[in-house]
Design a protein around this motif. Sequence first.
Motif, mmCIF file in Angstrom:
data_model
loop_
_atom_site.group_PDB
_atom_site.id
_atom_site.type_symbol
_atom_site.label_atom_id
_atom_site.label_comp_id
_atom_site.label_asym_id
_atom_site.label_seq_id
_atom_site.Cartn_x
_atom_site.Cartn_y
_atom_site.Cartn_z
ATOM 1 N N TYR A 165 0.843 -1.199 0.000
ATOM 2 C CA TYR A 165 0.000 0.000 0.000
ATOM 3 C C TYR A 165 0.876 1.246 0.000
ATOM 4 C CZ TYR A 165 -2.545 3.868 2.103
ATOM 5 O OH TYR A 165 -3.080 5.112 2.361
ATOM 6 N N CYS A 166 0.401 2.277 -0.664
ATOM 7 C CA CYS A 166 1.002 3.582 -0.459
ATOM 8 C C CYS A 166 -0.049 4.663 -0.646
ATOM 9 C CB CYS A 166 2.194 3.815 -1.386
ATOM 10 S SG CYS A 166 1.791 4.311 -3.059
ATOM 11 N N SER A 167 0.125 5.738 0.069
ATOM 12 C CA SER A 167 -0.715 6.906 -0.141
ATOM 13 C C SER A 167 0.088 7.920 -0.945
ATOM 14 C CB SER A 167 -1.146 7.524 1.188
ATOM 15 O OG SER A 167 -0.032 7.999 1.897
ATOM 16 N N SER A 168 -0.578 8.604 -1.826
ATOM 17 C CA SER A 168 0.090 9.612 -2.635
ATOM 18 C C SER A 168 -0.709 10.904 -2.585
ATOM 19 C CB SER A 168 0.252 9.129 -4.079
ATOM 20 O OG SER A 168 -0.992 8.756 -4.639
ATOM 21 N N LEU A 169 0.014 12.004 -2.513
ATOM 22 C CA LEU A 169 -0.602 13.333 -2.420
ATOM 23 C C LEU A 169 -0.339 14.078 -3.719
ATOM 24 C CD1 LEU A 169 -2.046 15.483 -0.732
ATOM 25 C CD2 LEU A 169 0.206 16.222 0.077
ATOM 26 N N ILE A 170 -1.408 14.359 -4.426
ATOM 27 C CA ILE A 170 -1.312 15.108 -5.673
ATOM 28 C C ILE A 170 -2.264 16.296 -5.564
ATOM 29 C CG2 ILE A 170 -1.585 15.051 -8.168
ATOM 30 C CD1 ILE A 170 -1.024 12.073 -8.090
ATOM 31 N N GLY A 171 -1.674 17.486 -5.568
ATOM 32 C CA GLY A 171 -2.491 18.664 -5.325
ATOM 33 C C GLY A 171 -3.020 18.629 -3.906
ATOM 34 N N LEU A 172 -4.320 18.716 -3.767
ATOM 35 C CA LEU A 172 -4.947 18.683 -2.451
ATOM 36 C C LEU A 172 -5.595 17.337 -2.155
ATOM 37 C CD1 LEU A 172 -6.578 22.239 -2.409
ATOM 38 C CD2 LEU A 172 -4.417 21.513 -1.399
ATOM 39 N N ARG A 173 -5.407 16.368 -3.039
ATOM 40 C CA ARG A 173 -6.068 15.079 -2.869
ATOM 41 C C ARG A 173 -5.073 14.001 -2.492
ATOM 42 N NH1 ARG A 173 -10.332 13.019 -7.141
ATOM 43 N NH2 ARG A 173 -10.351 11.440 -5.512
ATOM 44 N N THR A 174 -5.517 13.130 -1.602
ATOM 45 C CA THR A 174 -4.733 11.961 -1.226
ATOM 46 C C THR A 174 -5.342 10.726 -1.868
ATOM 47 O OG1 THR A 174 -4.077 12.911 0.901
ATOM 48 C CG2 THR A 174 -3.928 10.532 0.679
ATOM 49 N N TYR A 175 -4.488 9.923 -2.478
ATOM 50 C CA TYR A 175 -4.942 8.708 -3.156
ATOM 51 C C TYR A 175 -4.384 7.489 -2.444
ATOM 52 C CZ TYR A 175 -6.106 11.875 -7.003
ATOM 53 O OH TYR A 175 -6.634 12.893 -7.762
ATOM 54 N N ASP A 176 -5.190 6.437 -2.404
ATOM 55 C CA ASP A 176 -4.743 5.140 -1.908
ATOM 56 C C ASP A 176 -4.394 4.260 -3.094
ATOM 57 O OD1 ASP A 176 -7.281 5.217 0.649
ATOM 58 O OD2 ASP A 176 -5.172 5.794 0.783
ATOM 59 N N ASN A 177 -3.213 3.652 -3.044
ATOM 60 C CA ASN A 177 -2.749 2.788 -4.124
ATOM 61 C C ASN A 177 -2.449 1.399 -3.556
ATOM 62 O OD1 ASN A 177 -2.104 5.052 -6.316
ATOM 63 N ND2 ASN A 177 -1.292 5.749 -4.355
ATOM 64 N N TRP A 178 -2.817 0.381 -4.298
ATOM 65 C CA TRP A 178 -2.677 -0.998 -3.820
ATOM 66 C C TRP A 178 -1.971 -1.871 -4.838
ATOM 67 C CZ3 TRP A 178 -4.144 -1.971 1.115
ATOM 68 C CH2 TRP A 178 -5.018 -1.071 1.716
ATOM 69 N N GLY A 179 -1.182 -2.807 -4.326
ATOM 70 C CA GLY A 179 -0.627 -3.841 -5.177
ATOM 71 C C GLY A 179 -1.652 -4.932 -5.413
ATOM 72 N N GLN A 180 -1.269 -5.930 -6.185
ATOM 73 C CA GLN A 180 -2.204 -6.988 -6.555
ATOM 74 C C GLN A 180 -2.352 -8.031 -5.453
ATOM 75 O OE1 GLN A 180 0.886 -6.810 -7.554
ATOM 76 N NE2 GLN A 180 1.768 -8.868 -7.562
ATOM 77 N N GLY A 181 -1.459 -8.025 -4.500
ATOM 78 C CA GLY A 181 -1.524 -8.977 -3.391
ATOM 79 C C GLY A 181 -0.639 -10.182 -3.630
ATOM 80 N N THR A 182 -0.091 -10.703 -2.554
ATOM 81 C CA THR A 182 0.749 -11.893 -2.637
ATOM 82 C C THR A 182 0.388 -12.821 -1.476
ATOM 83 O OG1 THR A 182 3.028 -12.695 -2.827
ATOM 84 C CG2 THR A 182 2.657 -10.883 -1.299
ATOM 85 N N GLN A 183 0.274 -14.106 -1.778
ATOM 86 C CA GLN A 183 -0.181 -15.067 -0.787
ATOM 87 C C GLN A 183 0.963 -15.492 0.130
ATOM 88 O OE1 GLN A 183 -3.417 -16.509 -0.293
ATOM 89 N NE2 GLN A 183 -2.415 -17.264 1.568
ATOM 90 N N VAL A 184 0.695 -15.451 1.418
ATOM 91 C CA VAL A 184 1.606 -15.987 2.421
ATOM 92 C C VAL A 184 0.859 -17.066 3.190
ATOM 93 C CG1 VAL A 184 2.891 -15.505 4.530
ATOM 94 C CG2 VAL A 184 2.961 -13.882 2.632
ATOM 95 N N THR A 185 1.425 -18.261 3.196
ATOM 96 C CA THR A 185 0.812 -19.386 3.890
ATOM 97 C C THR A 185 1.786 -19.931 4.919
ATOM 98 O OG1 THR A 185 -0.480 -19.959 1.927
ATOM 99 C CG2 THR A 185 -0.264 -21.642 3.641
ATOM 100 N N VAL A 186 1.333 -20.002 6.154
ATOM 101 C CA VAL A 186 2.151 -20.539 7.238
ATOM 102 C C VAL A 186 1.502 -21.847 7.690
ATOM 103 C CG1 VAL A 186 3.185 -20.117 9.487
ATOM 104 C CG2 VAL A 186 2.727 -18.193 7.933
ATOM 105 N N SER A 187 2.175 -22.938 7.391
ATOM 106 C CA SER A 187 1.588 -24.240 7.671
ATOM 107 C C SER A 187 2.678 -25.285 7.761
ATOM 108 C CB SER A 187 0.594 -24.622 6.567
ATOM 109 O OG SER A 187 0.105 -25.940 6.766
ATOM 110 N N SER A 188 2.446 -26.281 8.595
ATOM 111 C CA SER A 188 3.380 -27.393 8.691
ATOM 112 C C SER A 188 2.956 -28.523 7.750
ATOM 113 C CB SER A 188 3.456 -27.889 10.128
ATOM 114 O OG SER A 188 2.180 -28.226 10.621
#
Length: 119
Positions: free
Chosen positions: A96-119
Amino acid sequence: QVQLVESGVGLVQPGGSLRLSCAASGSVFSINVMGWYRQAPGRERELVATLTTTGITNYANSVKGRYTISRDNTKNTVNLQMNSLKPEDTAVYYCYCSSLIGLRTYDNWGQGTQVTVSS
């Protein structure tokens, strides 16, 4: 806009470690906060850790002492070192990152990556 690409998908045993990385491109000059969120099946997306351009960090209580967020402002990357992983850490992790352009703040997201913790 800012584009975010994660890397570091993995399957790890409980107690193990994993490092996630995220690279930003596009309007990187506008980036303020960078960080990571996660979403487990059937649950809402939740904050994991964030880091401002001035080095202020914020961690979820559930990961404090186990996860470390770091950032390279020259390379526009943010990393998440995850240690002592638990099965309940299993989730899709989103950069995630927030970006400030002018007076507006935007939320930006990646596509996601799976993390699995299992034995």
